[in-house]
Scaffold this motif. Structure first.
Motif, PDB file in Angstrom:
ATOM      1  N   THR A 129      -9.859   0.845   3.821  1.00 60.93           N
ATOM      2  CA  THR A 129      -9.427   2.237   3.416  1.00 60.93           C
ATOM      3  C   THR A 129      -8.814   2.982   4.758  1.00 60.93           C
ATOM      4  O   THR A 129      -8.185   3.844   4.801  1.00 60.93           O
ATOM      5  CB  THR A 129     -10.671   3.054   2.747  1.00 60.93           C
ATOM      6  N   LEU A 172       0.698   4.080  -2.902  1.00 61.80           N
ATOM      7  CA  LEU A 172       0.423   5.417  -2.477  1.00 61.80           C
ATOM      8  C   LEU A 172       1.690   6.577  -3.270  1.00 61.80           C
ATOM      9  O   LEU A 172       1.113   7.361  -3.576  1.00 61.80           O
ATOM     10  CB  LEU A 172       0.567   5.620  -0.894  1.00 61.80           C
ATOM     11  N   ASN A 215      -0.797   5.977   4.794  1.00 59.18           N
ATOM     12  CA  ASN A 215      -0.624   7.260   4.209  1.00 59.18           C
ATOM     13  C   ASN A 215      -0.308   8.254   5.369  1.00 59.18           C
ATOM     14  O   ASN A 215       0.525   9.113   5.000  1.00 59.18           O
ATOM     15  CB  ASN A 215      -2.063   7.645   3.437  1.00 59.18           C
ATOM     16  N   ALA A 236       1.022  -1.109  -0.010  1.00 57.44           N
ATOM     17  CA  ALA A 236       0.037  -0.002   0.006  1.00 57.44           C
ATOM     18  C   ALA A 236       0.967   1.192  -0.063  1.00 57.44           C
ATOM     19  O   ALA A 236       0.539   2.338  -0.831  1.00 57.44           O
ATOM     20  CB  ALA A 236      -1.171  -0.115   1.263  1.00 57.44           C
ATOM     21  N   ILE A 269      -5.380   1.758   4.812  1.00 57.85           N
ATOM     22  CA  ILE A 269      -4.549   2.367   3.724  1.00 57.85           C
ATOM     23  C   ILE A 269      -4.317   4.008   4.241  1.00 57.85           C
ATOM     24  O   ILE A 269      -3.370   4.423   4.132  1.00 57.85           O
ATOM     25  CB  ILE A 269      -5.325   2.435   2.489  1.00 57.85           C
ATOM     26  N   SER A 270      -5.348   4.648   4.907  1.00 57.37           N
ATOM     27  CA  SER A 270      -5.247   5.794   5.514  1.00 57.37           C
ATOM     28  C   SER A 270      -4.171   5.875   6.547  1.00 57.37           C
ATOM     29  O   SER A 270      -3.302   6.761   6.654  1.00 57.37           O
ATOM     30  CB  SER A 270      -6.517   6.290   6.109  1.00 57.37           C
ATOM     31  N   TYR A 278      -7.096   5.235  -3.097  1.00 56.73           N
ATOM     32  CA  TYR A 278      -7.535   4.193  -2.049  1.00 56.73           C
ATOM     33  C   TYR A 278      -8.303   2.940  -2.824  1.00 56.73           C
ATOM     34  O   TYR A 278      -7.987   1.885  -2.297  1.00 56.73           O
ATOM     35  CB  TYR A 278      -8.404   4.868  -1.041  1.00 56.73           C
ATOM     36  N   THR A 279      -9.199   3.253  -3.479  1.00 58.17           N
ATOM     37  CA  THR A 279     -10.031   2.138  -3.914  1.00 58.17           C
ATOM     38  C   THR A 279      -9.314   1.077  -4.640  1.00 58.17           C
ATOM     39  O   THR A 279      -9.384  -0.009  -4.604  1.00 58.17           O
ATOM     40  CB  THR A 279     -11.031   2.625  -4.711  1.00 58.17           C
TER      41      THR A 279
END
Length: 97
Positions: free
Chosen positions: A69, A52, A76, A48, A72-73, A58-59
């Protein structure tokens, strides 16, 4: 965060990782110390981070990795405001190709 994490046991773990010489040794060590699910989860998070950096949304990352998500956030946030761990590793991997 590093100060909260740092202790003799964690130092031992990180020294052990640094002592590994090749991919096969990494597989052997990580299969002994982690569950398969834990290894796969770490691999997904690193993937991920790479995606990024490559400007995937994200999707797309969620579809390809199976991560939520929210995770993933979190990755990030670590990329943008963390300790540069992902950045260091991704830069080094990129240079070795």
């Amino acid at each position: 965060m590093t100060d909260k994490l740092r202790d003799e046991r964690t130092d031992l773990l990180f020294r052990a990782v640094l002592s590994l010489d090749n991919l096969d040794e990494c597989y052997h060590f990580f299969e002994d110390i982690c569950t398969i699910s834990e290894i796969q989860e770490m691999a997904k998070r690193l993937t991920a981070a790479k995606m990024l950096n490559e400007n995937y949304i994200y999707t797309e990352i969620a579809e390809q990795t199976g991560l939520s998500t929210a995770t993933i956030s979190r990755v990030n946030r670590a990329l943008k405001y963390g300790n540069d761990g992902y950045t260091i590793v991704l830069d080094r991997i990129g240079k070795r190709k």
